[in-house]
Write an enzyme that holds these catalytic residues in place. Structure first.
Site, PDB file in Angstrom:
ATOM      1  N   ASN A 185      21.024  19.343   5.928  1.00 43.69           N
ATOM      2  CA  ASN A 185      20.269  18.310   5.586  1.00 43.69           C
ATOM      3  C   ASN A 185      20.940  17.375   4.792  1.00 43.69           C
ATOM      4  OD1 ASN A 185      18.190  16.551   5.170  1.00 43.69           O
ATOM      5  ND2 ASN A 185      17.265  17.859   3.575  1.00 43.69           N
ATOM      6  N   GLY A 186      21.131  16.104   5.071  1.00 45.72           N
ATOM      7  CA  GLY A 186      21.952  15.132   4.501  1.00 45.72           C
ATOM      8  C   GLY A 186      22.643  14.325   5.434  1.00 45.72           C
ATOM      9  N   LYS A 218      -0.734   1.602   5.988  1.00 43.01           N
ATOM     10  CA  LYS A 218      -1.541   2.616   6.632  1.00 43.01           C
ATOM     11  C   LYS A 218      -1.896   2.568   8.035  1.00 43.01           C
ATOM     12  CE  LYS A 218      -1.624   5.520   3.234  1.00 43.01           C
ATOM     13  NZ  LYS A 218      -0.171   5.029   3.070  1.00 43.01           N
ATOM     14  N   GLU A 234       1.209   2.684  10.453  1.00 42.22           N
ATOM     15  CA  GLU A 234       1.837   4.032  10.431  1.00 42.22           C
ATOM     16  C   GLU A 234       1.080   4.915  11.328  1.00 42.22           C
ATOM     17  OE1 GLU A 234       3.642   5.398   6.054  1.00 42.22           O
ATOM     18  OE2 GLU A 234       1.422   5.138   5.991  1.00 42.22           O
ATOM     19  N   HIS A 266       2.599 -20.728   4.738  1.00 39.81           N
ATOM     20  CA  HIS A 266       4.041 -20.688   4.741  1.00 39.81           C
ATOM     21  C   HIS A 266       4.362 -19.758   6.041  1.00 39.81           C
ATOM     22  CE1 HIS A 266       4.417 -23.066   1.338  1.00 39.81           C
ATOM     23  NE2 HIS A 266       3.310 -22.266   0.679  1.00 39.81           N
ATOM     24  N   GLU A 322      -0.308  -2.282   1.145  1.00 44.41           N
ATOM     25  CA  GLU A 322      -0.888  -0.570   1.611  1.00 44.41           C
ATOM     26  C   GLU A 322      -1.932  -0.513   2.685  1.00 44.41           C
ATOM     27  OE1 GLU A 322      -1.154   3.744   1.083  1.00 44.41           O
ATOM     28  OE2 GLU A 322       0.314   2.064   0.577  1.00 44.41           O
ATOM     29  N   LYS A 382       7.737  12.870   6.052  1.00 42.59           N
ATOM     30  CA  LYS A 382       7.071  12.990   4.843  1.00 42.59           C
ATOM     31  C   LYS A 382       7.909  12.532   3.529  1.00 42.59           C
ATOM     32  CE  LYS A 382       3.437  13.718   1.944  1.00 42.59           C
ATOM     33  NZ  LYS A 382       2.395  12.737   2.055  1.00 42.59           N
ATOM     34  N   ARG A 389       7.363  17.467   7.274  1.00 41.12           N
ATOM     35  CA  ARG A 389       8.226  16.741   6.829  1.00 41.12           C
ATOM     36  C   ARG A 389       8.812  15.826   7.908  1.00 41.12           C
ATOM     37  NH1 ARG A 389      11.167  19.211   2.334  1.00 41.12           N
ATOM     38  NH2 ARG A 389      13.256  18.228   3.084  1.00 41.12           N
ATOM     39  N   TRP A 440      15.737  15.551  11.391  1.00 38.64           N
ATOM     40  CA  TRP A 440      15.287  14.072  11.666  1.00 38.64           C
ATOM     41  C   TRP A 440      16.654  13.483  12.231  1.00 38.64           C
ATOM     42  CZ3 TRP A 440      11.164  11.182  12.242  1.00 38.64           C
ATOM     43  CH2 TRP A 440      11.575   9.764  12.023  1.00 38.64           C
ATOM     44  N   CYS A 480      14.927  16.705   7.198  1.00 39.56           N
ATOM     45  CA  CYS A 480      15.148  17.988   7.633  1.00 39.56           C
ATOM     46  C   CYS A 480      14.691  19.148   7.087  1.00 39.56           C
ATOM     47  CB  CYS A 480      16.789  18.019   7.943  1.00 39.56           C
ATOM     48  SG  CYS A 480      17.371  16.635   8.944  1.00 39.56           S
TER      49      CYS A 480
END
Length: 612
Positions: A102-103, A489, A492, A508, A485, A607, A27, A76, A2
Site C-alpha cells: 500500500n503506497g 454528497k 459521490e 460570474h 458539502e 474511504k 476502504r 486501489w 489499499c
C-alpha cells in the site's frame, strides 16, 4: 486505500484472509488477491472485478490448498490500470516470493529499468512489482527475507506498507511501514498483520502499531520488530475498545442510513464532558498549553473532501468568535505553495481516519516549519494523532460507508467547540455569550434528531427529482461550505453533475448554465444573508430552473419562491450547517436509492486516501 491482511500459524489461513478482505472492502478497491504458503510453494489467486473482486476471489479459492500462513490485499489502482495482472500479490521471476503493498514507490521507474537491464521479466505495470524483483536479487545473495526487505527498502523513495512471504521461509511474514498504516495482532500460536483493525479484530487479543521505518517479522510464536537499520524496537500497543458489532448494519438497509441515524449519538459523544466546573472548555488530548493557543496569530486548517468543508465552516466560527485570522487549505496543495509559517501559527489537520496522506504530510510540513500542529480525527492512535502536538477526537464511532456523514457533523462540533475555547482564552466573547453558545451546541443533537425524523418528506422530494442530471448548490456566508458539502454528497453517490457556489458568484459564470431541467438547491438558513440569496433564486427562476430550498420552519418568503422546500429547525447561523448537512445527506441518499445505486460503495471512491 489499499487493504492488507496477513496471518501465520493458523491451521487454515485462507478463510481468515478472505474474511479480512471482506472487512476491508469499505476502504474502496478495484481488485483483490491472496498468496498462501502451501507445501513447499506459494499458491496465488487474484481477481479484478471492481467492488465484486472479493466475492469472485472467494469463488476462485474454493479449490485452494490448505496453508497455515499467507497474505491478502485489496488494491486501489495508482500505477497500472485495474486488472488481474496489476492486482496484488506480485511475484518475483521464480514465483517464490509474493508481496503486497500500500503506497507509492516514487523511484519505481529507475528501479525497473535497472532490473530489466539485469534480465528480470515484469508481469505488471505497477510500481510495486519492482520490490518483488529487488527482493529476489537480495535473496540470491544469501540474505534472509527480513534482511532482503530491509536492503530493498533502503533503496526506495515513497510511502509503503509492505508485507512479503517466501516459499523458502514457511510460516514467516516480513512487513514494514513508512507513512501507510500497519498494525500487528497477536493470539495464542497465531500472529496477524493488517492495515486496519476490523480485518483481524475477532482473531487477536492484543494489537500493536508499526511506526514509520520499522520492520516486523511475524511467526506463529509472535513478532520481532526492528528499524530499517536493524536496531531492535518495541511496538506500542493499541488499545481497542470496540467489537465487530459496530461494523454490522444493525437492521438498516446499508451503512449510510445506519450512520446517518447515529448522528445524534455521535454529536452527544463528541460534546460530552467538554466543560470543566469553572466553565473552561476542555479537550481530552489538548497537549498544547493555553498560552500557545492564546498567542496564535493565525490559524490554518488543512483537509480534503468533506473534512475541507468542515474546515471552511470552522473558519467562519473561529474568525467571528475568536477574532483570529484563519486560512483553509486543501491539504494536497499546502506543501507545494511554499507556505509562510511562523512559530505563532496554529495548524489544524482534519481527517476522519487520521490516515489521509495529503493531510498527514501537510501537517508534517507545518511542524517542520515551526507551527504548533493539532489533529482533528475520529481514530485514536492514527498516524495524524501520533504526529500532532495535540489531538481533538470526534468520538463519532466507526464509519464504514465510503461517504462521510456522522464524521462531518462531529468535526464541525469539535471545531466550533475549539473556536469557543479560543474565544475564552483571547477574551473576545464574554463568559455569558460563551455559555449561551455552548448551550446552543448542546441542543444540536436534538435538532439533528428532528431533521432525521422528517426523512419521509425529503425522500418524497428526492423521488420527484431523481432523474435530474444537473444541480447547482448555492449558499452565502456559512451556507457556502454547506452548499459545497451538499453538492459533494450528491455527486459521490448519484453520479450526477453537482456544483456548489457562493450565491454572489452566480453571475460570474454559473448563470450561463441555468436552463429548464436544472435544479438549484439554495441554502437559506442564514437569516442575515437570506435576502441576497432570495435575489439569486429570482435570477435562476427567471431562466427556467427548478428551485429546491433548505429553510427554517415557517419561512413563508422562501416557500413563495421555491418549487420544493426541505424544512429544518432554526438554529444559530454558525450552527446551521449541522442541521442543513444532515438534510442534504438524506436528499442525496434518496436520490441515489431512487436511481438504484449502491450508496455504501460509490464507484471509483475510497474511504481512506493513503496515497498522494
Amino acid at each position: 486505500m489499499c487493504g492488507i491482511i496477513g496471518v501465520v500459524g493458523s491451521p487454515d489461513a485462507l478463510p481468515i484472509l478472505l474474511e479480512g478482505l471482506e472487512r476491508l472492502e469499505y476502504r474502496g478497491y478495484d481488485s483483490a488477491g491472496v498468496a498462501l504458503h502451501a507445501a513447499d510453494a506459494l499458491w496465488r489467486a487474484r481477481s479484478a472485478d471492481g467492488t465484486e473482486s472479493v466475492r469472485h476471489l472467494i469463488d476462485t479459492c474454493r479449490s485452494a490448498p490448505t496453508g497455515t500462513s499467507g497474505i491478502g490485499h485489496t488494491r486501489w489502482a495508482t500505477h497500472g490500470a485495474p486488472g488481474e495482472a496489476n492486482a496484488h500479490p506480485h511475484a518475483d521471476c521464480s514465483a517464490t516470493i509474493a508481496l503486497i503493498h500500500n503506497g507509492i514507490i516514487e523511484n519505481h521507474a529507475e528501479l525497473r529499468e535497472e532490473l530489466l537491464a539485469r534480465g528480470h521479466h515484469f508481469a505488471s505495470a505497477t510500481d510495486t512489482e519492482v520490490l518483488a524483483h529487488r527482493l529476489e536479487e537480495f535473496r540470491a545473495q544469501g540474505l534472509d527475507l527480513a534482511e532482503s526487505l530491509r536492503s530493498t527498502l533502503r533503496e526506495v523513495r515513497g510511502a509503503f506498507a509492505v508485507a512479503v512471504v517466501d516459499a523458502n521461509e514457511p510460516d514467516v511474514i516480513v512487513a514494514a511501514r513508512r507513512v501507510s498504516p500497519l498494525i500487528v495482532g497477536t493470539a495464542d500460536g497465531e500472529t496477524y498483520l493488517a492495515s486496519d483493525v476490523p480485518a483481524i479484530l475477532d482473531h487477536c487479543t492484543r494489537f500493536f502499531i508499526v511506526e514509520d521505518d520499522q520492520l516486523v517479522v511475524l511467526t506463529p510464536q509472535g513478532y520481532t520488530a526492528t528499524t530499517l537499520d536493524g536496531d531492535a524496537v518495541t511496538l506500542n500497543e493499541l488499545l481497542v475498545d470496540w467489537d465487530l458489532e459496530t461494523a454490522q448494519k444493525g437492521g438498516y438497509e446499508d451503512f449510510m442510513s445506519k450512520e446517518m441515524a447515529e448522528q445524534p449519538d455521535a454529536l452527544r459523544a463528541t460534546l460530552l464532558n467538554r466543560v470543566a466546573s469553572n466553565g473552561d472548555i476542555t479537550f481530552d488530548e489538548m497537549r498544547v498549553s493555553d498560552e500557545q493557543l492564546r498567542r496564535a496569530t493565525k490559524v490554518t486548517l488543512v483537509a480534503c473532501g468533506s473534512s475541507y468543508h468542515t474546515a471552511l465552516v470552522a473558519k467562519y466560527a473561529i474568525e467571528k468568535w475568536a477574532r483570529v485570522a484563519v486560512d483553509v487549505d486543501i491539504a494536497s496543495e499546502y506543501r507545494y505553495r511554499d507556505p509562510i509559517v511562523s512559530e505563532n501559527d496554529l495548524v489544524i489537520g482534519v481527517s476522519q481516519s487520521g490516515e489521509t496522506i495529503d493531510t498527514f504530510l501537510a501537517m508534517a510540513e507545518a511542524k517542520r516549519l515551526g507551527a504548533t500542529v493539532v489533529a482533528v480525527t475520529n481514530v485514536v492512535d492514527s498516524s495524524m494523532a501520533r504526529a500532532a502536538d495535540a489531538v481533538l477526537y470526534t468520538r463519532a464511532g466507526m464509519e464504514i460507508c465510503v461517504v462521510a456523514t456522522k464524521s462531518v457533523v462531529s468535526q464541525i462540533v469539535v471545531l466550533e467547540t475549539l473556536a469557543l475555547r479560543l474565544a475564552q482564552l483571547r477574551g473576545t466573547l464574554s463568559p455569558v455569550e460563551v455559555s449561551r453558545l455552548l448551550s446552543a451546541l448542546q441542543s444540536v443533537p436534538e435538532f439533528v434528531a428532528d431533521v432525521l425524523a422528517r426523512e419521509d418528506a425529503v425522500a418524497s422530494i428526492a423521488r420527484e427529482l431523481a432523474a435530474t442530471r444537473d444541480y447547482f448548490f448555492l449558499g452565502r456566508g456559512v451556507g457556502f461550505p454547506t452548499a459545497l458539502e451538499g453538492a459533494l454528497k450528491l455527486k459521490e453517490i448519484t453520479y450526477v453533475h453537482a456544483e456548489g457556489y457562493p450565491g454572489g458568484e452566480l453571475k460570474h459564470g454559473p448563470l450561463a448554465l441555468i436552463e429548464p431541467g436544472v435544479v438549484v438547491v439554495a441554502i437559506l438558513t442564514d437569516d442575515a444573508l437570506k435576502e441576497k440569496l432570495l435575489s439569486n433564486i429570482a435570477e435562476v427562476k427567471s431562466r427556467g430552473a427548478t428551485v429546491l430550498s433548505v429553510a427554517h420552519d415557517g419561512s413563508l418568503d422562501v416557500a413563495a419562491v421555491s418549487d420544493y422546500v426541505i424544512w429544518v429547525p432554526a438554529t444559530e447561523a454558525l450552527l446551521s450547517p449541522l442541521v442543513d448537512a444532515v438534510a442534504l445527506q438524506q436528499f442525496a441518499y434518496h436520490v441515489a436509492r431512487g436511481r438504484g445505486l449502491n450508496v455504501d460503495r460509490p464507484r471509483n471512491l475510497a474511504k481512506t486516501v493513503t496515497v498522494e
